[in-house]
Scaffold this motif. Structure first.
Motif, short mmCIF file in Angstrom:
data_model
loop_
_atom_site.label_atom_id
_atom_site.label_comp_id
_atom_site.label_asym_id
_atom_site.label_seq_id
_atom_site.Cartn_x
_atom_site.Cartn_y
_atom_site.Cartn_z
N GLU A 8 0.46 -1.31 -0.08
CA GLU A 8 0.05 0.31 -0.30
C GLU A 8 0.77 1.46 -0.07
O GLU A 8 2.03 0.92 0.56
CB GLU A 8 -1.19 -0.27 1.47
CG GLU A 8 -1.56 1.41 1.70
CD GLU A 8 -1.97 1.10 2.83
OE1 GLU A 8 -3.38 2.68 3.22
OE2 GLU A 8 -1.98 0.07 3.72
N LYS A 11 0.07 6.97 3.24
CA LYS A 11 -0.25 8.02 3.24
C LYS A 11 0.89 9.15 4.36
O LYS A 11 0.85 9.17 5.03
CB LYS A 11 -1.74 7.57 3.58
CG LYS A 11 -2.49 6.67 2.98
CD LYS A 11 -3.24 6.87 1.17
CE LYS A 11 -4.05 6.53 1.41
NZ LYS A 11 -3.54 4.36 0.16
N TYR A 49 -6.00 5.83 12.36
CA TYR A 49 -6.00 5.37 10.95
C TYR A 49 -4.91 4.87 10.79
O TYR A 49 -4.35 3.89 10.22
CB TYR A 49 -6.33 7.13 10.24
CG TYR A 49 -6.15 5.96 8.11
CD1 TYR A 49 -7.09 6.15 7.83
CD2 TYR A 49 -4.39 6.19 7.90
CE1 TYR A 49 -7.07 5.52 6.49
CE2 TYR A 49 -4.34 6.02 6.28
CZ TYR A 49 -5.47 6.05 6.04
OH TYR A 49 -5.90 5.69 4.55
N HIS A 53 -3.17 1.37 8.61
CA HIS A 53 -2.55 2.04 7.20
C HIS A 53 -0.80 2.45 7.20
O HIS A 53 -1.12 2.90 7.93
CB HIS A 53 -3.79 3.26 6.65
CG HIS A 53 -4.80 2.17 6.14
ND1 HIS A 53 -5.88 2.45 7.44
CD2 HIS A 53 -5.50 2.10 5.08
CE1 HIS A 53 -6.97 2.11 6.35
NE2 HIS A 53 -6.33 1.97 5.39
N ASN A 113 -2.20 13.32 1.94
CA ASN A 113 -3.24 12.74 2.16
C ASN A 113 -4.47 13.95 2.61
O ASN A 113 -5.87 14.66 2.33
CB ASN A 113 -3.59 11.70 2.12
CG ASN A 113 -2.98 10.86 1.31
OD1 ASN A 113 -1.58 11.20 1.35
ND2 ASN A 113 -3.91 10.15 0.84
N ASN A 152 -10.73 7.08 7.07
CA ASN A 152 -10.09 5.94 6.03
C ASN A 152 -11.72 6.23 5.33
O ASN A 152 -11.80 6.64 4.13
CB ASN A 152 -10.08 4.81 6.20
CG ASN A 152 -11.27 3.87 7.67
OD1 ASN A 152 -11.48 5.00 8.49
ND2 ASN A 152 -12.24 3.19 6.71
N ASP A 156 -9.71 7.17 1.89
CA ASP A 156 -9.68 6.01 0.86
C ASP A 156 -11.15 6.36 -0.02
O ASP A 156 -11.32 5.70 -1.31
CB ASP A 156 -10.66 4.49 2.09
CG ASP A 156 -8.83 4.27 2.94
OD1 ASP A 156 -7.95 5.07 2.37
OD2 ASP A 156 -8.84 3.76 3.74
N ASP A 157 -11.93 6.36 0.39
CA ASP A 157 -13.11 6.71 -0.18
C ASP A 157 -12.81 8.25 -0.92
O ASP A 157 -14.10 8.88 -2.01
CB ASP A 157 -14.50 6.69 0.26
CG ASP A 157 -14.41 5.54 1.41
OD1 ASP A 157 -13.81 4.85 0.71
OD2 ASP A 157 -15.04 5.84 2.10
N HIS A 159 -11.67 11.41 -3.47
CA HIS A 159 -11.09 11.14 -4.19
C HIS A 159 -10.51 12.93 -4.39
O HIS A 159 -9.02 12.51 -4.62
CB HIS A 159 -11.44 11.23 -5.24
CG HIS A 159 -11.93 9.61 -5.37
ND1 HIS A 159 -11.19 8.74 -4.75
CD2 HIS A 159 -13.51 9.21 -5.55
CE1 HIS A 159 -11.53 7.43 -4.90
NE2 HIS A 159 -13.66 7.61 -5.24
#
Lengths: 243, 325
Positions: A8, A11, A49, A53, A113, A152, A156-157, A159
């Motif tokens: 992965e 982040k 988080y 991750h 991020n 997340n 993650d969702d 954009h």
């Protein structure tokens, strides 16, 4: 058990910290500083988080040299990096110049991020530095999240990154054990000045501030007690009469 | 809008919170006075449209821009206000505090490069008619007077529950009303504001006469249950200090104080509250009865009745008296 995926992408989360001066002064070590509970809630979300991750958490604050103590606590709690913006040109800032200075430093940290901030500090209680950072950096702003919300959902969702996430909830920092105290001792905080973040000094500190404090008057809300008593029966009679 | 002179006015921007309609009328005497001093008019920019009769505003012939927002995003609204302020060069811009107004004001402060003050509780002016705002700074236990610099005018967010409203003898007068509408643009929305928590109690709700406030003297669930039962028996509202809510004993939404709500019940009875200034500033009751075992507790400096006793004993006794009735 961590379900972290080794492949992965890492982040990068920036957490804005407002160091809060605690009343007591230790003459040899200067003032003590702690993390504002609203900012601690933001840091806590980042740390949660990080458990699942691959994440680098960078805490950033602006303040006097002593305020690095709040950042050292962030490192002890699990932040990977801590940056203190300290420069004589930053002194006397209001929210306009504070948000400008923080956004200049955050821009140097790209790619990131998301940027997390507590809604307000416990001392200033102004509550719009996070919003203003999103305007300076011209990036999306997300706020008024429920307590069930987890990071997340955004990283993650969502954009549109980077974005500023402002949390309205607060959480008190847990008491430190021996392990954390040792970590505080070894924590390193990077100091950055105006030149290093390429900030325009005309927009920093008092020079760049748009507001100026003219007067401070202590709040006197005191009342003269008309009656004082200790006996339970008497107290109850008085209350019953009143209600 | 072309027929009315909108330049060099004081702007009061609101409408994002349902209580704003009530607060405008309360605020107008203060703003009328400020407008007289600055020889200008007040423009009330009401977002989301004023729902009831606009003649109810005690506005002394001032101007109301009644804007229908419909489905326009918050970005669209900011752009619209930014456009108006850029064209009409105000003398000052004030917002009534709400989640939306705080975002709008903070964004505009950077876009327009203007100073912004939060938690404004009064507006004053000096001999040169420069206005300044007063806000509370509870970390310093003080009222702070703040002026503006490096900008032609300043912006402030009014904390309506604590604002120092001025009395007015002014008659209700005919207003100049401008109806506007903002359309939703095709642009991406950059601001996402999720659901705002509903307040359990708002100023517009019918007030009960009495409020009971729980402090850390009631440090477990059993004691809190008795406290709530007592409130039920005497038909009182309940509130708590921040520490009680943080310990999960009562809902965070009923915290009284700087980070919570301001209470104005006739009688306020505090049970085991220590009296931190952040909490005290939320108590605006006519009569405060404080119960605490520590005779040196700060709460007694702010109470009309100083009751040195264990709050839990008092609760038990009051319950037994009321249950017998």
């Amino acid at each position: 058990m961590s379900n972290m995926n080794d492949e992965e992408d890492e982040k990068r989360i920036v957490v804005c910290i407002k160091p809060i001066k605690i009343d007591k002064k230790n003459s040899s070590k200067g003032y003590e500083y702690d993390i504002s509970p609203y900012d601690f809630y933001a840091l806590f979300q980042a740390l949660q988080y990080k458990k699942t991750h691959k994440t680098q958490i960078i805490c950033i604050a602006m303040g006097p040299k002593d305020s690095c103590k709040a950042l050292e606590k962030c490192v002890a709690l699990g932040a990977d990096e801590a940056i203190l913006l300290n420069d004589s040109g930053f002194i006397g800032a209001d929210t306009f110049s504070t948000s400008y200075t923080l956004s200049k430093a955050i821009a140097m940290l790209y790619p990131i991020n998301c940027i997390l901030a507590g809604r307000k500090s416990l001392d200033g209680e102004t509550g719009y530095v996070g919003v203003e950072i999103s305007e300076w950096l011209d990036i999306p702003l997300i706020m008024e999240l429920s307590e069930e919300f987890r990071l997340n959902h955004i990283i993650d969702d969502y954009h549109e990154i980077p974005c500023v996430v402002v949390f309205s909830h607060y959480k008190d920092r847990p008491a430190f054990g021996l392990f954390e105290l040792k970590k505080i001792k070894n924590a390193r905080v990077q100091n950055l000045c105006s030149e290093q973040i390429k900030a325009n000094l005309n927009l920093c500190g008092f020079k760049g501030a748009m507001t100026v404090v003219n007067d401070i008057i202590p709040i006197d809300m005191k009342r003269e007690s008309s009656m004082s008593c200790c006996a339970v029966d008497e107290i109850c009679t008085i209350i019953m009469d009143k209600i | 809008m072309r027929n009315l002179e909108l330049k060099n006015c004081i702007w009061l921007i609101c409408g994002w919170d349902k209580n704003d309609q009530k607060y405008i009328d309360l605020l107008m005497p203060s703003f009328n006075e400020l407008a007289k001093k600055l020889s200008c008019k007040v423009i009330v920019l009401f977002m989301n449209q004023y729902k009831t009769c606009l003649d109810d505003i005690r506005a002394m012939g001032q101007i109301v821009i009644n804007t229908e927002v419909s489905d326009a995003s918050i970005d669209d609204q900011i752009e619209y206000i930014n456009g108006l302020l850029n064209i009409h060069e105000p003398l000052g811009v004030f917002f009534i505090k709400s989640v939306y107004s705080q975002v709008v004001a903070a964004k505009l402060s950077i876009m327009l490069k203007k100073g912004l003050v939060a938690e404004c509780i009064d507006v004053i002016y000096d001999e040169f008619c420069n206005y300044k705002v007063i806000r509370t700074s509870l970390s310093h236990g003080a009222f702070v007077t703040i002026g503006f610099k490096n900008c032609e005018y300043g912006m402030a967010i009014i904390r309506p529950e604590l604002f120092n409203y001025k009395e007015s003898e002014d008659e209700f007068a005919k207003l100049h009303i401008i109806n506007e509408r903002i359309c939703r643009s095709e642009k991406n929305n950059s601001i996402t504001i999720f659901g705002k928590e509903e307040k359990i109690y708002t100023e517009t709700n019918k007030l009960r006469k009495v409020i009971l406030i729980a402090g850390m003297g009631l440090d477990n669930r059993e004691k809190i249950e008795k406290f709530c039962y007592l409130a039920e028996l005497i038909n009182a509202d309940i509130g708590c200090s921040r520490a009680v809510a943080e310990n999960g004993l009562l809902d965070k939404r009923i915290i009284v104080g700087q980070s919570g709500r301001v209470i104005k019940h006739d009688i306020c009875i505090t049970f085991g509250v220590s009296g931190a200034i952040q909490h005290i500033c939320g108590i605006k009751s006519k009569c405060v009865i404080a119960i605490n075992t520590d005779e040196n507790a700060d709460i007694f400096n702010y109470a009309d009745y100083k009751m040195i006793s264990d709050a839990n004993l008092i609760i038990d006794k009051l319950i037994s008296i009321l249950d017998r009735k």
